[in-house]
Design an enzyme around this catalytic site. Structure first.
Site, PDB file in Angstrom:
ATOM      1  N   CYS A   1       0.818  -1.221   0.000  1.00  2.69           N
ATOM      2  CA  CYS A   1       0.000   0.000   0.000  1.00  2.69           C
ATOM      3  C   CYS A   1       0.853   1.272   0.000  1.00  2.69           C
ATOM      4  O   CYS A   1       0.363   2.349  -0.332  1.00  2.69           O
ATOM      5  CB  CYS A   1      -0.970  -0.015   1.163  1.00  2.69           C
ATOM      6  SG  CYS A   1      -0.259  -0.490   2.729  1.00  2.69           S
TER       7      CYS A   1
ATOM      8  N   SER B 199      45.666   8.298  29.306  1.00  4.34           N
ATOM      9  CA  SER B 199      45.449   6.858  29.343  1.00  4.34           C
ATOM     10  C   SER B 199      45.444   6.279  30.757  1.00  4.34           C
ATOM     11  O   SER B 199      45.157   5.103  30.940  1.00  4.34           O
ATOM     12  CB  SER B 199      46.510   6.161  28.496  1.00  4.34           C
ATOM     13  OG  SER B 199      47.782   6.583  28.907  1.00  4.34           O
TER      14      SER B 199
END
Lengths: 516, 128
Positions: free
Chosen positions: A131, A481
């Site tokens: 549709c 880090s």
């Protein structure tokens, strides 16, 4: 005692006495609540502040061939289209999908552009059905061509809000604006004595169906907003912390960009400045007294946004008169204050609503249902995954260095233990600095011998009681880090590295710790 | 007056500013400075009885003095007069007027750009 119907009759007759909430404060102070209740019919409130929980339902209309849109983008900003074929909800805080634009132009900016009558590009994608065969489209839209554009804001007009400061050493970018380090400024948001819900603190007149001023148009309160709460501590009848909220609705097509603006809180994201004004019918002496509240009587807590946790510690309890003065004393220092909402616009909105009522073109409504005024509190969202604190992480053997250490000795220590960071401490293990393998290489290159000369003295740290997620964000933000973990006496307890955090994400917390 | 002082590489080793301070009745406030062996610029505020003579001295010494006219400008259309910028200004160049309009004073502004980057509606521009 008056009724809303009686007040409406006076509005129609041109006899209603309407004042703004700021004027009402003076009237009640000078004449008392009893006389004010007799003389004043309506008090108009106003606010113009950043209200993130805002957005617009849009119906685009059907194309030929038709499409069932599953993804929609307006000028690159995604609108949620998990609704029927051509409906979408554009949220104010949605960033742009283009990383180059990102936070600078988001949902809120599209809302403003639509209201200004600008053309906006619509891109839609679909999977295609029998549709709805069309699978993609690209076109231009303008507000006047849309079937509907209904603003529905799930949470607006907070009844009071916290003020913000920042005790950390770095500038923070928050939804409360830019917060300078070391409590360098204080920001606040509420319009104080002009703010709608502070003038009807027990929701005696405001409810579902109350007609209001919304962004220059007539709008409605359609219920309590999300996070609506009623159980906060009160002072002079008004909550001292964020409490009641409103869900608002209005037609975008009738709105005026003077009273609604797209904005971006720097490094936080897009948000919508919403202008709202609510009329309060002065039905009795108690309501008159409530609308007479002054900035001085409205308490506000200054919170430390340097603590990225749900419960932030209050630094000071103050009031809006003090905040609005531009300077506030915090721990012996004079600290400048900033309003994030526009008091000027809030006043204009209260005046504009007053003019609408005076001209007889805006009538008051009786709410269909009152807002919940008791028993509402906000539940937190608990994360099922166990909440991991820094101290819960498995700590490796603690390796330390001392400022008088020889560079070659430190280099050896790093290699032997296969580590890249080494905290530098005094004889009581108190943190003095940090040294990385890069610093050591640098020292060798420059011919320096003592650790003291090459260590970094300004160290980013983790505290034992901080959540691991907060540390992950800190590592990322500073592009480092690893950082040392310290206790409350500044003694080094360990090191935490990006590797530790990523291992946590992969493996989850240690089994032994889950057991207790 | 507020002005940029431009130092050529030849001048960076001379103690011109201290001579200026010693010989003239002026007060001198350095807002910004970026001077390297390759030369550089300094944003200063000069006031006092002998400011004019002081500036003449600087020019005689080979320093290019360019007074600043307008530094900061508010876009009236974009500004919603919220005031987010007020507490961020290090020199109090931004304030609220009686009717809560935001006012920026370009005589005080040092062009640090803190307000421009923090304005929710991008309504303040600093021109250099």
């Amino acid at each position: 005692m008056k009724t809303v119907d009686e007040i409406n009759q006076r509005i129609k007759d041109g006899d209603a006495v309407v004042v703004t909430a700021a004027e009402m404060t003076r009237i009640v102070r000078e004449d008392g609540a009893e006389k004010a209740a007799e003389e004043i019919d309506v008090v108009t409130t106003g606010t113009f502040g950043a209200m993130c929980s805002s957005g617009v339902f849009i119906n685009f209309g059907h194309t030929d061939p038709p499409i069932k849109m599953t993804k929609t983008y307006l000028n690159g900003v995604e609108a949620y289209s998990g609704l029927a074929a051509v409906d979408a909800y554009l949220g104010a805080t949605q960033p742009n999908r283009s990383p180059d634009i990102g936070l600078a132009y988001g949902g809120a900016h599209i809302i403003e552009d639509l209201i200004r009558g600008e053309e906006v590009e619509l891109v839609a994608e679909a999977y295609g059905t029998d549709c709805y065969p069309l699978t993609e489209l690209k076109t231009q839209i303008t507000l006047d061509k849309l079937n509907q554009a209904i603003m529905v804001n799930p949470r607006n007009c907070y009844q009071n809000y916290a003020a913000a400061t920042n005790s950390t050493e770095e500038t923070l970018y928050t939804y409360m604006g830019t917060l300078l380090p070391q409590m360098g400024n204080v920001t606040y948001s509420s319009a104080g004595e002009l703010s709608p819900l502070l003038n009807d603190p027990y929701f005696q007149t405001i409810g579902l169906g109350t007609r209001i001023f919304l962004c220059g148009a007539e709008g409605y309160i359609i219920g309590e907003g999300t996070q609506h709460s009623t159980e906060s501590e009160r002072k002079n009848g008004v909550p001292v912390s964020p409490s009641g909220t409103l869900m608002l609705k209005g037609d975008l097509k009738d709105m005026d960009s003077e009273y609604v603006r797209g904005a971006t809180m720097p490094k936080y994201g897009p948000t919508l400045y919403v202008g709202a004004g609510i009329p309060i019918p002065v039905l009795n002496e108690d309501i008159a007294l409530r609308t007479g509240i002054s900035d001085e009587d409205i308490g506000c807590r200054i919170m430390d946004y340097g603590v990225p946790r749900r419960s932030r510690p209050p630094v000071k309890e103050t009031n809006y008169q003090e905040l609005r003065s531009g300077v506030i004393e915090l721990e012996g220092q004079d600290v400048p204050t900033s309003s994030l909402s526009s008091y000027k616009k809030a006043l204009e909105i209260a005046e504009e609503l007053k003019a609408w009522i005076d001209k007889g073109k805006f009538l008051l409504t009786n709410p269909v249902e009152m807002l919940p005024s008791t028993g509402q509190s906000v539940n937190p969202l608990e994360i099922r995954r166990p909440f991991i604190l820094v101290k819960d992480l498995k700590s490796k053997k603690l390796i330390l260095a001392y400022p008088t250490d020889d560079i070659s000795h430190v280099a050896k220590k790093m290699v032997q233990n296969n580590i890249n960071h080494l905290p530098v401490v005094d004889d009581k293990h108190k943190l003095l600095g940090i040294v990385t393998s890069w610093d050591i290489a640098n020292a060798v290159a420059k011919g320096k011998n003592k650790l003291m000369d090459v260590m970094t003295k300004k160290v980013i740290i983790a505290r034992e009681d901080e959540p691991a997620d907060v540390i992950a964000r800190r590592l990322d933000k500073h592009e480092i880090s690893g950082l040392p973990i310290i206790d409350k006496d500044n003694r080094v307890k360990g090191m935490i590295t990006a590797e530790d955090i990523s291992r946590l994400i992969v493996d989850g917390p240690d089994d032994e710790e889950e057991g207790d | 007056m507020k002005a940029w002082l431009e130092f050529s590489p030849k001048k960076v080793n001379k103690a011109i500013i201290s001579d200026l301070m010693r010989d003239y009745d002026i007060s001198f406030n350095i807002h910004r400075a970026d001077i390297t062996p390759k030369g550089g610029k300094m944003l200063v505020e000069i006031s006092g009885n002998q400011s004019k003579e002081g500036v003449e001295f600087l020019e005689r010494e080979g320093i290019h003095v360019s007074p600043i006219k307008r530094v900061v400008k508010k876009d009236e259309e974009k500004c919603v007069d919220c005031g987010a910028c007020v507490s961020l200004c290090p020199v109090k160049a931004i304030s609220n007027t009686e009717d809560w309009t935001i006012e920026v004073d370009d005589q005080i502004c040092i062009g640090c750009d803190f307000c421009t980057s923090s304005c929710p509606t991008r309504a303040i521009k600093v021109t250099k």
